[in-house]
Design a protein around this motif. Structure first.
Motif, PDB file in Angstrom:
ATOM      1  N   ILE B  42       0.824  -1.206   0.000  1.00  0.00           N
ATOM      2  CA  ILE B  42       0.000   0.000   0.000  1.00  0.00           C
ATOM      3  C   ILE B  42       0.858   1.255   0.000  1.00  0.00           C
ATOM      4  O   ILE B  42       0.421   2.325   0.395  1.00  0.00           O
ATOM      5  CB  ILE B  42      -0.967   0.023   1.204  1.00  0.00           C
ATOM      6  CG1 ILE B  42      -0.195  -0.253   2.498  1.00  0.00           C
ATOM      7  CG2 ILE B  42      -2.101  -0.964   1.018  1.00  0.00           C
ATOM      8  CD1 ILE B  42      -1.015  -0.048   3.753  1.00  0.00           C
ATOM      9  N   SER B  43       2.115   1.095  -0.378  1.00  0.00           N
ATOM     10  CA  SER B  43       3.015   2.240  -0.493  1.00  0.00           C
ATOM     11  C   SER B  43       3.104   3.068   0.780  1.00  0.00           C
ATOM     12  O   SER B  43       3.127   4.288   0.732  1.00  0.00           O
ATOM     13  CB  SER B  43       2.587   3.150  -1.649  1.00  0.00           C
ATOM     14  OG  SER B  43       2.765   2.479  -2.854  1.00  0.00           O
ATOM     15  N   CYS B  44       3.159   2.386   1.917  1.00  0.00           N
ATOM     16  CA  CYS B  44       3.200   3.134   3.167  1.00  0.00           C
ATOM     17  C   CYS B  44       4.589   3.686   3.454  1.00  0.00           C
ATOM     18  O   CYS B  44       4.750   4.629   4.213  1.00  0.00           O
ATOM     19  CB  CYS B  44       2.761   2.239   4.320  1.00  0.00           C
ATOM     20  SG  CYS B  44       3.955   0.956   4.688  1.00  0.00           S
ATOM     21  N   GLY B  45       5.600   3.047   2.857  1.00  0.00           N
ATOM     22  CA  GLY B  45       6.951   3.560   3.013  1.00  0.00           C
ATOM     23  C   GLY B  45       7.701   3.063   4.238  1.00  0.00           C
ATOM     24  O   GLY B  45       8.832   3.492   4.482  1.00  0.00           O
ATOM     25  N   THR B  46       7.096   2.176   5.015  1.00  0.00           N
ATOM     26  CA  THR B  46       7.800   1.675   6.196  1.00  0.00           C
ATOM     27  C   THR B  46       9.109   0.992   5.797  1.00  0.00           C
ATOM     28  O   THR B  46      10.133   1.159   6.442  1.00  0.00           O
ATOM     29  CB  THR B  46       6.936   0.662   6.964  1.00  0.00           C
ATOM     30  OG1 THR B  46       5.612   1.157   7.020  1.00  0.00           O
ATOM     31  CG2 THR B  46       7.460   0.443   8.360  1.00  0.00           C
ATOM     32  N   ALA B  48      10.991   1.526   3.225  1.00  0.00           N
ATOM     33  CA  ALA B  48      12.006   2.497   2.820  1.00  0.00           C
ATOM     34  C   ALA B  48      12.550   3.259   4.024  1.00  0.00           C
ATOM     35  O   ALA B  48      13.714   3.646   4.057  1.00  0.00           O
ATOM     36  CB  ALA B  48      11.414   3.474   1.812  1.00  0.00           C
ATOM     37  N   ALA B  49      11.694   3.465   5.022  1.00  0.00           N
ATOM     38  CA  ALA B  49      12.141   4.199   6.205  1.00  0.00           C
ATOM     39  C   ALA B  49      13.133   3.382   7.015  1.00  0.00           C
ATOM     40  O   ALA B  49      14.106   3.898   7.548  1.00  0.00           O
ATOM     41  CB  ALA B  49      10.938   4.571   7.065  1.00  0.00           C
ATOM     42  N   SER B  60      14.752   3.083  -2.501  1.00  0.00           N
ATOM     43  CA  SER B  60      13.453   2.979  -1.837  1.00  0.00           C
ATOM     44  C   SER B  60      12.703   1.776  -2.395  1.00  0.00           C
ATOM     45  O   SER B  60      12.374   1.735  -3.574  1.00  0.00           O
ATOM     46  CB  SER B  60      12.622   4.247  -2.070  1.00  0.00           C
ATOM     47  OG  SER B  60      11.260   3.981  -1.791  1.00  0.00           O
ATOM     48  N   ARG B  62       9.733   0.911  -1.648  1.00  0.00           N
ATOM     49  CA  ARG B  62       8.366   1.314  -1.991  1.00  0.00           C
ATOM     50  C   ARG B  62       8.318   1.814  -3.434  1.00  0.00           C
ATOM     51  O   ARG B  62       7.449   1.435  -4.215  1.00  0.00           O
ATOM     52  CB  ARG B  62       7.908   2.428  -1.054  1.00  0.00           C
ATOM     53  CG  ARG B  62       6.520   2.964  -1.355  1.00  0.00           C
ATOM     54  CD  ARG B  62       6.264   4.277  -0.659  1.00  0.00           C
ATOM     55  NE  ARG B  62       7.250   5.289  -1.004  1.00  0.00           N
ATOM     56  CZ  ARG B  62       7.241   6.021  -2.104  1.00  0.00           C
ATOM     57  NH1 ARG B  62       6.272   5.880  -2.983  1.00  0.00           N
ATOM     58  NH2 ARG B  62       8.190   6.887  -2.360  1.00  0.00           N
TER      59      ARG B  62
END
Ligand code: SF4
Ligand code: SF4
Ligand code: SF4
Ligand code: SF4
Ligand code: SF4
Lengths: 613, 115, 343
Positions: B42-46, B48-49, B60, B62
């Motif tokens: 869901i492209s939340c980016g966790t 990548a973070a 990244s 994501r």
């Protein structure tokens, strides 16, 4: 009379087998690299030959390790292997009584009862040499047949053998197994019928023969006997011919493998011809299937017995390569001691070695930090379990250790995950980066909280002058040296052996010793070498989340069975995996120590105050 | 084709636009067949973070997943090669995406096509 | 003879249904596990979206007339057993009670933020939960950090314990997005100089006037919204919290140092749900909450006639939704009991 046409299937089959085996083994051995071949050359004339032969006797004949896994299975395999050998050896000796001690054609002892009908001795006459042999030969035959009966029941009720799963067969296997099933009953039939006509049977063959004679009309028995000898010989012949392409290739190959291993030949990180030998040494006993948690997750096809078979059949694929947690449970129990983890990693390497990962983005400079003794490395996963980091920092502060937190704000991965994925070159570039940083620090001790990092630091980094410790080992050392004061919590705990720390690095003692100082350690059914994997394993590259949860929950069932106050582990990945279920209180060993440390601190302060007063 | 010449009164620079009519979803379909959990992102980016590689580079995961989904394969191989396979993303992902398996699939498929 | 209704849980759903059933003439017994009625609302300071005083609302519900209602406190119900047209209700302390109909209003529990270890709750001093922040608002009408300084940057983390496969809760808790916006505004009023950030995956402003509140937060309070889910928090030497997110809209990782981090903890099914379900023979849904026999047509009815549901025990709801659900449940109970009486 020392020849009859019916010996041809056996004799032809035997020669065929020997030729094929000779060709196959020479080819594999020729393909072993130079240093391996040199090792074989030295080994053959070294003292190693004795322990190797002893192991062949223990494992290939007596099946000692299989006995350890399961008594019935051990008995079954031993009755075939050891029984058959006895039959051949004793038969040979027996035949010499009648041939005046000369060397006989190889088929002669096998079909002795066809050629010689010694009516002089009675079935139970043990005090004469022929009588003794007759008795012992029948006894060995009975022994093998008892194993056969067990094998028959195993096919129907494999559970009796402690096994929930047995492996499937291919076409050669089918032929070979059918013949193998028939060989000994046919021998019994042939010898018995012959005994009923000419006499000279032992206690078994004689009585079976008598019984048959009662049922059958006298006119047909000679014909039937002859047919039975043909059938016996043919079963042997077909078995020999199909053997090199069937699962039974494991019988000679295990012997070869044991010798090569003793000579120091290894498969290591790449598939080589020793791996080919290993693949063929697997009898598909199925012991690994039972311990492999992949089957709980509905991936029986990934268990070693099947994986090894597909490698052998050149039917390997990336799902098979990737779907293994590298937990090492199978390797621990495999009676043939095939290095199943190396095989898996090596096949991944074959597939993934060309994937280029230069990591050129990593910074060139190395952090400078002189004047410290200890380096602490939390590891990638450690950053997701801050309580472990915090516990370690507070403990090292309390013990006045001069340390540096090497990856305080983020790690360069240790490289172990890439190693496990078979990407060795890529792993090495990460390793080099960390190695530089470790050496630049001047530290003498490297402590890590992550067993995954610990294993690779310990085994592959070659950090000369730097001792690598997992935090459970380091904390125990601090406590034993008197640098840390901890008291007992009174809590009851179960300890989970992380795969990479336990089976992977054989660190079982220290965490337990440390734990016993802070809590009551409850033993559980599957621990140490037999510990279960948490399901979070970084070794697997194919399991989905649901499958991982199934493995996790099944492991938790075992671990929480004694209802401990806490489930203690020593790996951030295990901790995160287990706590994600929400059914257990999971704590790292370092946290437990840190908790007990606080109380010890207060205690010291109090006693100090008291003494001042 | 005629439609292509239709002018809407404005133009979008070719490099900027994701031309879904032209895009090939071959890579996505292959990856999806082998690792279906790519669909769950869901492209939340966790990922990548938390990413170990993202600390030192502009990687990244994501973004990578989105690019595969949109059929953008240019430069993807260099991107995906940055991953250290450390597994932090897999532990952190709230959707249970099998990130490492996914990365291996992208890796292998790109390797095969030599893109 | 008056029929006896047992209502399990004296939160707002239980209270609302009790007063209606009472006015209908039934004998009602409220069974509450705590020492007081009201449930979670008692700890709340203001309610979204209009920032209505929570105590007033609670009073409004509690003060409704309850003529024939008795209340049992400190009784944690663990089982409901159907027996000869009646129900035997047993509590943990051994208390047993009989009723003609049971209405379950056991509500929700807040997700235990310690389970999300990487966010540092229970490990770092300055990571608190949204419920704790509310209590602080209510008690002290102000938030003082333990170190005693005025915060200059506060982050609110959405979806803690919700929409997270890794802790087994895949559902959305529905109320925390708007709660975050409300709390952001309240924080800003308290500390006008402080920068306030909401870290979100999706902003679910689905209720009436929620979007207006969101706009107000931007326009009047300069609250900043960052689309990125927190991966982990760390603590620096001074006790400040360092967070890592990806600014997914910019496509760049973002590191930020905060004085305080507020975790918007979601709703989870209350602990007794499982044992009540198995004893009563009613179903638990995949999210752990009670399952209605038909969520569209009969949201208050379970698979066992005579056992009813209301409020957040059957899934996350707002306060107004909970109250309407309680009223409709009261009607369902009434129609069941009057049909029984006619038989
Ligand atoms: S791999 Fe080992 S344990 Fe597994 S079937 Fe083969 S011999 Fe048995
Ligand atoms: S290493 Fe573990 S997961 Fe892999 S095959 Fe062996 S037992 Fe199964
Ligand atoms: S953490 Fe999972 S869901 Fe989120 S962007 Fe990464 S892969 Fe997608
Ligand atoms: S496995 Fe790769 S993408 Fe995932 S966190 Fe590690 S480096 Fe990043
Ligand atoms: S309401 Fe908002 S914060 Fe709460 S779970 Fe749903 S999306 Fe997340």
């Amino acid at each position: 009379m020392t020849f009859d046409l019916f010996v041809i299937p056996f004799f032809g089959g035997l020669i065929f087998l020997l030729v094929v085996l000779f060709i196959k083994y020479s080819r594999w051995i020729a393909l072993i690299d130079r240093s391996g071949r040199r090792k074989i050359g030295y080994g053959l004339f070294s003292l190693q030959i004795f322990p190797a032969t002893w192991e062949v006797f223990l494992e290939s004949l007596l099946h000692r390790r299989m006995w350890k896994q399961n008594k019935l299975l051990g008995y079954m395999h031993m009755s075939f292997a050891f029984g058959w050998l006895l039959l051949i050896l004793l038969g040979n000796l027996e035949s010499r009584i009648y041939s005046g001690g000369h060397l006989n054609p190889p088929y002669y002892p096998i079909f002795l009862k066809f050629f010689v009908h010694d009516k002089r001795v009675l079935p139970f006459e043990l005090n004469t040499l022929p009588g003794f042999f007759r008795f012992i030969m029948d006894f060995v035959l009975l022994y093998i047949l008892s194993g056969l009966v067990l094998a028959f029941f195993k096919r129907i009720h494999s559970r009796w053998f402690g096994m929930k799963n047995t492996s499937r067969h291919n076409r050669f296997d089918q032929w070979a197994i059918t013949c193998l099933w028939l060989i000994f009953p046919l021998r019994l039939l042939a010898e018995s019928l012959t005994a009923s006509i000419y006499g000279g049977g032992g206690f078994l063959t004689n009585s079976v023969g008598d019984t048959l004679a009662m049922i059958l009309p006298a006119a047909v028995t000679p014909g039937m006997a002859y047919v039975a000898w043909w059938a016996y010989s043919s079963a042997l012949g077909i078995f020999f011919i199909t053997l090199p392409w069937s699962r039974y290739m494991h019988i000679p190959t295990e012997v070869v493998m044991i010798y090569l291993k003793h000579f120091g030949v290894k498969s290591g990180k790449h598939l080589n011809s020793f791996s080919e030998i290993e693949m063929r040494a697997c009898p598909k006993c199925g012991v690994c299937i039972d311990v492999c948690q992949m089957k709980d997750a509905g991936a029986v096809g990934s268990t070693p017995a099947y994986f090894v078979r597909s490698l052998r059949m050149k039917e390997g694929n990336s799902l098979l390569n990737n779907n293994c947690m590298l937990c090492g449970r199978c390797k621990e129990v495999c009676p043939v001691q095939i290095d199943l983890l190396d095989l898996r990693i090596a096949s991944r390497n074959l597939e993934n070695q060309s994937i280029d990962k230069p990591f050129s983005y990593l910074p060139a400079d190395v952090p400078d930090s002189k004047g410290i003794n200890v380096l602490y490395f939390a590891g990638c996963m450690g950053h997701l379990t801050p309580s472990v980091k915090k516990a370690m920092v507070s403990i090292m502060d309390a013990a006045n250790v001069k340390y540096k937190f090497l990856d305080q704000d983020g790690s360069v991965c240790c490289g172990r995950p890439l190693m496990m994925a078979g990407m060795f070159e890529a792993a090495r570039s990460l390793m080099e980066k960390n190695r530089q940083a470790i050496h630049a620090s001047g530290a003498r001790i490297l402590v890590t909280s992550c067993p995954i990092c610990y294993k690779i630091f310990n085994e592959e980094y070659k950090l000369f002058g730097v001792e690598v410790l997992h935090h459970s080992q380091y904390l125990l050392r601090l406590v034993e040296a008197g640098s840390l004061w901890i008291n007992h919590s009174g809590l009851s705990v179960v300890y989970h052996d992380p795969c990479e720390l336990g089976r992977g690095s054989e660190v079982y003692k220290e965490p337990r010793k440390l734990l016993k100082r802070v809590a009551k350690l409850i033993p559980i059914e599957q621990e140490r070498e037999n510990a279960l994997c948490c399901g979070g394993s970084i070794g697997d590259l194919a399991l989905n989340q649901d499958q991982r949860n199934i493995i996790r929950d099944a492991a938790l069932d075992v671990l929480l069975e004694p209802k401990p106050d806490f489930l203690v582990t020593a790996c951030p990945l295990c901790k995160k995996t287990f706590s994600s279920a929400g059914t257990a209180k999971v704590i790292d060993i370092a946290e437990l120590v840190a908790q007990q440390l606080e109380k010890a601190d207060n205690l010291i302060e109090e006693t100090v105050e008291e003494s001042i007063l | 084709m005629n439609e292509k010449k239709l002018a809407f009164g404005y133009t979008v620079s070719k490099d900027r636009q994701i031309d879904f009519d032209e895009a090939s979803l071959e890579l996505y379909n292959k990856v999806c067949a082998a690792e279906p959990s790519i669909r769950l992102c869901i492209s939340c980016g966790t990922c990548a973070a938390t990413c170990s590689a993202a600390k030192f580079s502009d990687f990244s995961l994501r973004k990578l997943i989105l690019q595969v989904r949109r059929g953008i394969t240019k430069g993807l191989q260099a991107e995906v090669s940055k991953c250290m396979l450390c597994g932090k993303c897999q532990l952190a992902c709230p959707r249970g995406v099998s990130t490492r398996a996914l990365i291996m699939q992208i890796n292998m498929n790109l390797q095969k096509t030599g893109k | 003879m008056n029929k006896q209704v047992a209502i399990i849980g004296a939160g707002i759903a239980g209270l609302e249904a009790a007063s209606i059933l009472d006015s209908m003439g039934f004998k009602v017994t409220l069974v509450e596990k705590a020492e007081h009625t009201g449930g979670h609302i008692q700890n709340w300071h203001q309610l979204f979206p209009d920032r209505r005083n929570a105590t007033e609302v609670a009073q409004g519900i509690i003060s409704k007339p309850l003529a024939n209602v008795s209340t049992e406190f400190n009784r944690e119900v663990t089982s409901i057993q159907p027996f000869a047209e009646k129900f035997i209700i047993s509590a943990k302390d051994g208390w047993v009670f009989n009723a003609d109909a049971v209405l379950i209003t056991t509500g929700f529990e807040l997700f235990d933020a310690k389970r999300k270890e990487e966010y540092g709750y229970g490990i770092y001093d300055h990571v608190i939960t949204s419920a704790e922040l509310e209590t602080l608002f209510k008690k002290e009408n102000g938030v003082t950090l333990r170190i005693g300084r005025t915060p200059s940057r506060i982050g609110l983390v959405h979806c803690v314990g919700s929409r997270d496969e890794k802790i087994g809760n895949i559902f959305c808790s529905k109320v925390c997005c708007v709660t975050a916006v409300k709390q952001a505004i309240e924080l800003k009023e308290l500390y006008p100089e402080c920068e306030i950030y909401c870290l979100y995956m999706d902003l679910r402003m689905s209720g009436r006037h929620y979007e207006e509140l969101y706009k107000q937060a931007q326009e009047e309070y300069s609250i900043q919204f960052i689309r990125g889910r927190l991966s982990e928090a760390a603590e620096d030497k001074s006790g400040k919290i360092i967070v890592k997110v990806e600014d997914t809209l910019l496509g760049r990782p973002l590191k930020m140092t905060m004085d305080m981090l507020v975790l918007m903890t979601g709703m989870v099914a209350s602990a007794q749900t499982a044992s009540i379900c198995s004893s009563a023979g009613i179903q638990k849904d995949s999210d752990g909450f009670f399952k209605a026999s038909d969520p569209h047509l009969y949201g208050n009815i379970t698979g066992i006639p005579g056992i009813f549901l209301a409020g957040t025990c059957s899934g996350p709801k707002t306060i107004s939704d909970t109250l309407s659900d309680a009223r409709s449940a009261a009607l369902a109970v009434q129609s069941y009991l009057s049909a029984e009486a006619n038989n």
